[in-house]
Scaffold this active site. Sequence first.
Site, PDB file in Angstrom:
ATOM      1  N   LYS A 193       0.708  -1.151  -0.183  1.00  0.00           N
ATOM      2  CA  LYS A 193       0.067  -0.001   0.044  1.00  0.00           C
ATOM      3  C   LYS A 193       0.665   1.077  -0.158  1.00  0.00           C
ATOM      4  CE  LYS A 193      -1.794   2.650   3.089  1.00  0.00           C
ATOM      5  NZ  LYS A 193      -1.891   3.880   2.366  1.00  0.00           N
ATOM      6  N   GLU A 267      10.334   0.866  10.295  1.00  0.00           N
ATOM      7  CA  GLU A 267      11.278   2.100  10.364  1.00  0.00           C
ATOM      8  C   GLU A 267      10.529   3.249  10.353  1.00  0.00           C
ATOM      9  OE1 GLU A 267      12.758   5.100   9.122  1.00  0.00           O
ATOM     10  OE2 GLU A 267      12.877   4.300   7.211  1.00  0.00           O
ATOM     11  N   CYS A 301      13.111  10.715   7.240  1.00  0.00           N
ATOM     12  CA  CYS A 301      13.371  10.295   8.789  1.00  0.00           C
ATOM     13  C   CYS A 301      14.689  10.444   9.376  1.00  0.00           C
ATOM     14  CB  CYS A 301      12.870   8.736   8.760  1.00  0.00           C
ATOM     15  SG  CYS A 301      13.623   7.549   7.611  1.00  0.00           S
ATOM     16  N   GLU A 398       9.924  15.491  16.031  1.00  0.00           N
ATOM     17  CA  GLU A 398      10.273  15.424  14.668  1.00  0.00           C
ATOM     18  C   GLU A 398       9.478  16.329  13.894  1.00  0.00           C
ATOM     19  OE1 GLU A 398      11.197  11.796  11.327  1.00  0.00           O
ATOM     20  OE2 GLU A 398       9.432  11.653  12.503  1.00  0.00           O
TER      21      GLU A 398
END
Length: 487
Positions: A193, A267, A301, A398
């Site tokens: 997906k 991850e 990331c 983040e």
Amino acid sequence: MAAFEYAPAPESRAVVDIAPSYGLFIDGEFTEGTSTGTGSGTGTGDGLRKTVSPATEEVLSEYTQANAEDVDRAVKAARKAFGTWSALPGAERAKYLFRIARIIQERSRELAVLETLDNGKPIRETRDGDLPLVAAHFFYYAGWADKLAYAGYGPEPRPLGVAGQVIPWNFPLLMLAWKIAPALATGNTVVLKPAETTPLSALFFADICRQAGLPRGVVNIVTGDGATGAALVGHPDIDKIAFTGSTAVGKEIARTAAGTRKKVTLELGGKGANIVFDDAPIDQAVEGIVNGIFFNQGQVCCAGSRLLVQESVQEELLDALKRRLSTLRVGDPLDKNTDVGAINSAEQLARISELADSGETEGAERWSAPCELPSSGYWFAPTLFTGVTQAHRIAREEIFGPVLSVLTFRTPDEAVAKANNTPYGLSAGVWTEKGSRMLKMARELRAGVVWSNTFNKFDPASPFGGYKESGSGREGGRHGLEGYLDV
């Protein structure tokens, strides 16, 4: 000194033929979703979503919102194909992977333009970074397909079965390669997906699978939002879940898989520290800092979003960094001269803006590169904050955008303590001319990847992954095979 003036050098989008709408790719064919119901096979109807160009807000295409029934069809197709695919000799599976890699190379210009249109990142990055790495991952894992007995996981490692894979929007095609290549090499079949804002490159990859003659059902693509991903993760006949994305969603996936037989690799987010010592070459460090946080608009990331600079060189480094940021060209992602493209979505831009505003509210000093932002699309100027403490939100959360938080340190021990003072542990960079210091820092930093005098360098043969809330498991290299093998 004034920056160079560059004439516009736009890449033509004529090389890409985007259909008005797309269905789902299940069992080797494009098919409409169960909620579309038109019988046309084009994916038109009520169960549709739009994907837009972040640079212009132009609607590029419509795609199907897959529901649980669609996901079930895809999983059943993958399960049916698994028996034949896993029984193939590794050398035969490798032929398909090599063929896919070569087709990706042949269609790389088309795919680079497509990725830039759908994602908003500069064409220089998709053309020179993403696409070469995408092909390289398929080439690399094709080489492993007939050598699994020598990978260190036993003499006869077996595939798990059907892998459910959910990928993010920041590197749509590259994350697809990270997931699909090792899964196929090890004999698994896949239901993937893509992210809801960047589905197009995955749908084009489905066509590449057909072009390569990949057996039906080995790769299936279901598009949609988080509900589609949840249906895939929660499906009882999925043997392996591979997810790249936010830590919050990763935790939810871990809860869903807990108590089941499903193998999971995650991850997740990061808040990487880029540490500059007083003996580092300043100009080289500045380029590494820029690449660490402003590459892909900071939507990475493992971005070096926290700059830790030794006090004695702080002023010199920041002066050089601001000069460099003033030369970055922000604008049309299809222009080959563009350094910083568009933010992927209005939602992401709102989050970046909110966190940047919190930095000012909490007392940090904000500086943004002088640049004129386009009037349409989603844009954010390269920004840095000084006077940041470890208590600031911009130093803890983040941001996933082109925003750099600058902190200082005096000793190596203080640098390590500040770098590790985060719930994340995905990446770090260290800038120093002393090899002994570099090795000591690498040993003490709690990060899955530590770069030495560089940043954001990747290779298919090198494992990637994190500690703590940055996830579990590794992707890439020999280590990336383990998540798809019953060991």
